[in-house]
Design a protein around this motif. Structure first.
Motif, mmCIF file in Angstrom:
data_model
loop_
_atom_site.group_PDB
_atom_site.id
_atom_site.type_symbol
_atom_site.label_atom_id
_atom_site.label_comp_id
_atom_site.label_asym_id
_atom_site.label_seq_id
_atom_site.Cartn_x
_atom_site.Cartn_y
_atom_site.Cartn_z
ATOM 1 N N THR A 17 26.352 -37.649 122.800
ATOM 2 C CA THR A 17 26.746 -38.975 122.373
ATOM 3 C C THR A 17 27.468 -38.874 121.041
ATOM 4 O O THR A 17 27.018 -38.157 120.133
ATOM 5 C CB THR A 17 25.517 -39.872 122.219
ATOM 6 O OG1 THR A 17 24.858 -39.939 123.483
ATOM 7 C CG2 THR A 17 25.913 -41.279 121.786
ATOM 8 N N VAL A 18 28.528 -39.588 120.923
ATOM 9 C CA VAL A 18 29.343 -39.479 119.729
ATOM 10 C C VAL A 18 29.267 -40.777 118.951
ATOM 11 O O VAL A 18 29.358 -41.869 119.533
ATOM 12 C CB VAL A 18 30.824 -39.182 120.104
ATOM 13 C CG1 VAL A 18 31.692 -39.118 118.842
ATOM 14 C CG2 VAL A 18 30.907 -37.884 120.879
ATOM 15 N N VAL A 19 29.102 -40.642 117.656
ATOM 16 C CA VAL A 19 29.074 -41.810 116.799
ATOM 17 C C VAL A 19 30.505 -42.294 116.612
ATOM 18 O O VAL A 19 31.379 -41.531 116.207
ATOM 19 C CB VAL A 19 28.443 -41.492 115.441
ATOM 20 C CG1 VAL A 19 28.506 -42.719 114.518
ATOM 21 C CG2 VAL A 19 27.013 -41.044 115.629
ATOM 22 N N SER A 20 30.706 -43.531 116.931
ATOM 23 C CA SER A 20 32.051 -44.088 116.836
ATOM 24 C C SER A 20 32.095 -45.131 115.741
ATOM 25 O O SER A 20 31.205 -45.958 115.626
ATOM 26 C CB SER A 20 32.453 -44.741 118.177
ATOM 27 O OG SER A 20 33.671 -45.448 118.035
ATOM 28 N N ARG A 25 27.184 -51.967 113.889
ATOM 29 C CA ARG A 25 25.765 -51.675 113.700
ATOM 30 C C ARG A 25 24.936 -52.957 113.840
ATOM 31 O O ARG A 25 25.433 -54.062 113.591
ATOM 32 C CB ARG A 25 25.533 -51.068 112.323
ATOM 33 C CG ARG A 25 26.295 -49.786 112.074
ATOM 34 C CD ARG A 25 25.959 -49.227 110.708
ATOM 35 N NE ARG A 25 26.227 -50.170 109.635
ATOM 36 C CZ ARG A 25 25.872 -49.974 108.366
ATOM 37 N NH1 ARG A 25 25.217 -48.864 108.031
ATOM 38 N NH2 ARG A 25 26.149 -50.869 107.436
ATOM 39 N N PRO A 26 23.661 -52.839 114.224
ATOM 40 C CA PRO A 26 22.777 -54.012 114.219
ATOM 41 C C PRO A 26 22.695 -54.594 112.815
ATOM 42 O O PRO A 26 22.837 -53.885 111.815
ATOM 43 C CB PRO A 26 21.430 -53.458 114.686
ATOM 44 C CG PRO A 26 21.766 -52.198 115.416
ATOM 45 C CD PRO A 26 22.984 -51.630 114.728
ATOM 46 N N THR A 27 22.414 -55.887 112.757
ATOM 47 C CA THR A 27 22.339 -56.568 111.461
ATOM 48 C C THR A 27 20.943 -57.147 111.244
ATOM 49 O O THR A 27 20.141 -57.277 112.162
ATOM 50 C CB THR A 27 23.376 -57.702 111.395
ATOM 51 O OG1 THR A 27 23.104 -58.655 112.433
ATOM 52 C CG2 THR A 27 24.791 -57.161 111.568
ATOM 53 N N LYS A 28 20.696 -57.513 109.989
ATOM 54 C CA LYS A 28 19.428 -58.132 109.591
ATOM 55 C C LYS A 28 18.225 -57.332 110.096
ATOM 56 O O LYS A 28 17.304 -57.873 110.721
ATOM 57 C CB LYS A 28 19.349 -59.568 110.092
ATOM 58 C CG LYS A 28 20.409 -60.481 109.500
ATOM 59 C CD LYS A 28 20.253 -61.916 109.993
ATOM 60 C CE LYS A 28 21.325 -62.814 109.394
ATOM 61 N NZ LYS A 28 21.203 -64.218 109.871
ATOM 62 N N VAL A 29 18.236 -56.066 109.843
ATOM 63 C CA VAL A 29 17.141 -55.193 110.258
ATOM 64 C C VAL A 29 15.973 -55.408 109.300
ATOM 65 O O VAL A 29 16.130 -55.305 108.080
ATOM 66 C CB VAL A 29 17.587 -53.729 110.267
ATOM 67 C CG1 VAL A 29 16.429 -52.823 110.692
ATOM 68 C CG2 VAL A 29 18.777 -53.541 111.199
ATOM 69 N N SER A 104 26.296 -46.571 117.360
ATOM 70 C CA SER A 104 26.597 -46.995 115.991
ATOM 71 C C SER A 104 25.852 -46.112 115.007
ATOM 72 O O SER A 104 25.023 -45.280 115.385
ATOM 73 C CB SER A 104 26.198 -48.452 115.793
ATOM 74 O OG SER A 104 24.775 -48.573 115.780
ATOM 75 N N ALA A 105 26.104 -46.340 113.753
ATOM 76 C CA ALA A 105 25.345 -45.641 112.718
ATOM 77 C C ALA A 105 23.948 -46.258 112.622
ATOM 78 O O ALA A 105 23.698 -47.393 113.031
ATOM 79 C CB ALA A 105 26.074 -45.758 111.382
ATOM 80 N N TRP A 106 23.006 -45.491 112.087
ATOM 81 C CA TRP A 106 21.645 -45.986 111.882
ATOM 82 C C TRP A 106 21.635 -47.032 110.771
ATOM 83 O O TRP A 106 22.372 -46.916 109.794
ATOM 84 C CB TRP A 106 20.707 -44.859 111.494
ATOM 85 C CG TRP A 106 20.416 -43.865 112.597
ATOM 86 C CD1 TRP A 106 20.981 -42.642 112.771
ATOM 87 C CD2 TRP A 106 19.490 -44.049 113.655
ATOM 88 N NE1 TRP A 106 20.472 -42.027 113.874
ATOM 89 C CE2 TRP A 106 19.528 -42.866 114.454
ATOM 90 C CE3 TRP A 106 18.626 -45.065 114.035
ATOM 91 C CZ2 TRP A 106 18.762 -42.676 115.577
ATOM 92 C CZ3 TRP A 106 17.845 -44.891 115.162
ATOM 93 C CH2 TRP A 106 17.906 -43.714 115.929
ATOM 94 N N VAL A 107 20.741 -48.008 110.947
ATOM 95 C CA VAL A 107 20.532 -49.020 109.914
ATOM 96 C C VAL A 107 19.045 -49.015 109.568
ATOM 97 O O VAL A 107 18.193 -49.229 110.443
ATOM 98 C CB VAL A 107 20.959 -50.426 110.383
ATOM 99 C CG1 VAL A 107 20.765 -51.426 109.245
ATOM 100 C CG2 VAL A 107 22.392 -50.418 110.865
ATOM 101 N N GLU A 108 18.756 -48.747 108.300
ATOM 102 C CA GLU A 108 17.366 -48.671 107.863
ATOM 103 C C GLU A 108 16.849 -50.045 107.440
ATOM 104 O O GLU A 108 17.608 -50.917 107.008
ATOM 105 C CB GLU A 108 17.203 -47.680 106.706
ATOM 106 C CG GLU A 108 17.279 -46.230 107.124
ATOM 107 C CD GLU A 108 16.834 -45.299 106.020
ATOM 108 O OE1 GLU A 108 16.849 -45.720 104.841
ATOM 109 O OE2 GLU A 108 16.461 -44.152 106.333
ATOM 110 N N SER A 109 15.533 -50.182 107.549
ATOM 111 C CA SER A 109 14.882 -51.442 107.174
ATOM 112 C C SER A 109 14.282 -51.333 105.782
ATOM 113 O O SER A 109 14.399 -50.308 105.104
ATOM 114 C CB SER A 109 13.769 -51.766 108.176
ATOM 115 O OG SER A 109 12.690 -50.855 108.014
ATOM 116 N N ASN A 110 13.587 -52.367 105.422
ATOM 117 C CA ASN A 110 12.788 -52.368 104.203
ATOM 118 C C ASN A 110 11.544 -51.496 104.391
ATOM 119 O O ASN A 110 11.204 -51.091 105.507
ATOM 120 C CB ASN A 110 12.367 -53.800 103.872
ATOM 121 C CG ASN A 110 11.652 -54.461 105.039
ATOM 122 O OD1 ASN A 110 12.232 -54.617 106.128
ATOM 123 N ND2 ASN A 110 10.407 -54.836 104.842
#
Length: 316
Positions: A17-20, A25-29, A104-110
């Protein structure tokens, strides 16, 4: 060669899988906790429909661990595998979107420290009217991991109560350890409302959600417990004594209730002695009188016009 063509060639040749950069990216994580669960939530990004998501979490001392892979929902409950979560741990989550071979790229939370930041729901409260007092019975909320008392050993209850319709005149009881409390400073024949909140005492203002206010009425003042005990003892003692008397003196009681009447001796002698006096003999003898029966002549003539019978004399 364009970037899209390069991504396609790399994914076809390498099979990865290739990051494009084109997939949003998901929002409001956000990472949240309620009653010691651990849930990562997010909003769907702008882009094609049918996106899938992968969510991971990690403790402050470990690397990320996958928990939800290729899901279509917008949240992941990390406590669905409870042994992977420690009640005193500090956690972070992350999520990424995927469409086909693109991610997508990873999105970290609090970050969340479970025991200090979990939101505690309201306790379950019931009331029991006891004469002019009310007993408050409290049940802690059920935790996903462990129990409230195991995590917060010093937790206390704050109880607020007031007369129904007079919320502005509340009374408070704080730092209560027992889960059954009697409110005794109440007026008889009055309706009171009660609300309870848990304080973990782990950090300032770490309180549970307040319980729903419920109401109950008091009744009349209850008699002292020793009065009922004395009355019960006296009644029981009297019943036992009565049974003993009946058993011991049953023959005497039977003779008293059912006596055998006997005539005096001189009455018996007079009745059995033969009397020779003239008045006694006159009373004892039977006296006969002559009785004549004469039928009505008109009746005889009507029944037997040609016959006539003389009257008959009968002696009895």
């Amino acid at each position: 060669m364009s970037a899209a063509v390069c991504v396609f060639i790399l994914s076809a040749v390498c099979g990865h899988t290739v990051v494009s950069g084109g997939l949003s990216r998901p929002t409001k994580v956000r990472l949240t906790s309620q009653d010691m669960n651990l849930v990562l939530s997010w909003d769907s990004p702008a882009g094609p429909a049918g996106l899938l998501y992968t969510a991971e979490y990690k403790c402050s001392v470990n690397s990320y661990r996958a928990s939800c892979v290729n899901i279509s929902t917008l949240e992941c409950d990390f406590t669905r595998i409870p042994q992977g979560i420690y009640q005193f741990g500090k956690y972070t989550g992350r999520v990424r979107a995927q469409s086909g071979t693109e991610t997508s790229a990873w999105v970290e939370s609090n970050n969340i420290t479970l025991d200090r930041e979990t939101f505690i729901t309201s306790p379950n409260v019931s009331l029991l009217s006891i004469a002019a007092a009310i007993e408050v019975i409290i049940e802690d909320p059920v935790f996903r991991i462990s129990s409230l008392r195991a995590i917060y050993s010093s937790a206390t209850y704050n109880i607020t109560y007031w007369q129904d319709g007079q919320r502005q005149k509340t009374k408070n009881m704080s730092n209560i350890l027992q889960n059954r409390v009697v409110l005794s400073d109440l007026e008889p024949w009055t309706r009171y409302c009660v609300q309870v909140q848990i304080s973990t005492r782990r950090r300032p203002n770490h309180l549970s959600q307040p319980s729903t206010a419920i109401c109950e009425s008091t009744t009349i003042d209850e008699e002292a417990p020793w009065v009922a005990a004395v009355v019960t003892f006296v009644v029981t003692a009297m019943a036992v004594a009565l049974v003993v008397i009946v058993v011991v003196y049953r023959k005497h009681i039977s003779r008293f209730l059912c006596p055998k009447d006997e005539l005096p001796q001189h009455f018996n002698e007079d009745l059995t002695k033969r009397h020779n006096s003239s008045w006694y003999i006159a009373i004892a003898e039977e006296i006969f009188h002559q009785v004549s029966i004469i039928p009505d002549s008109s009746v005889l003539e009507a029944e037997h016009p040609l016959e006539a019978e003389p009257p008959h004399n009968t002696q009895t």
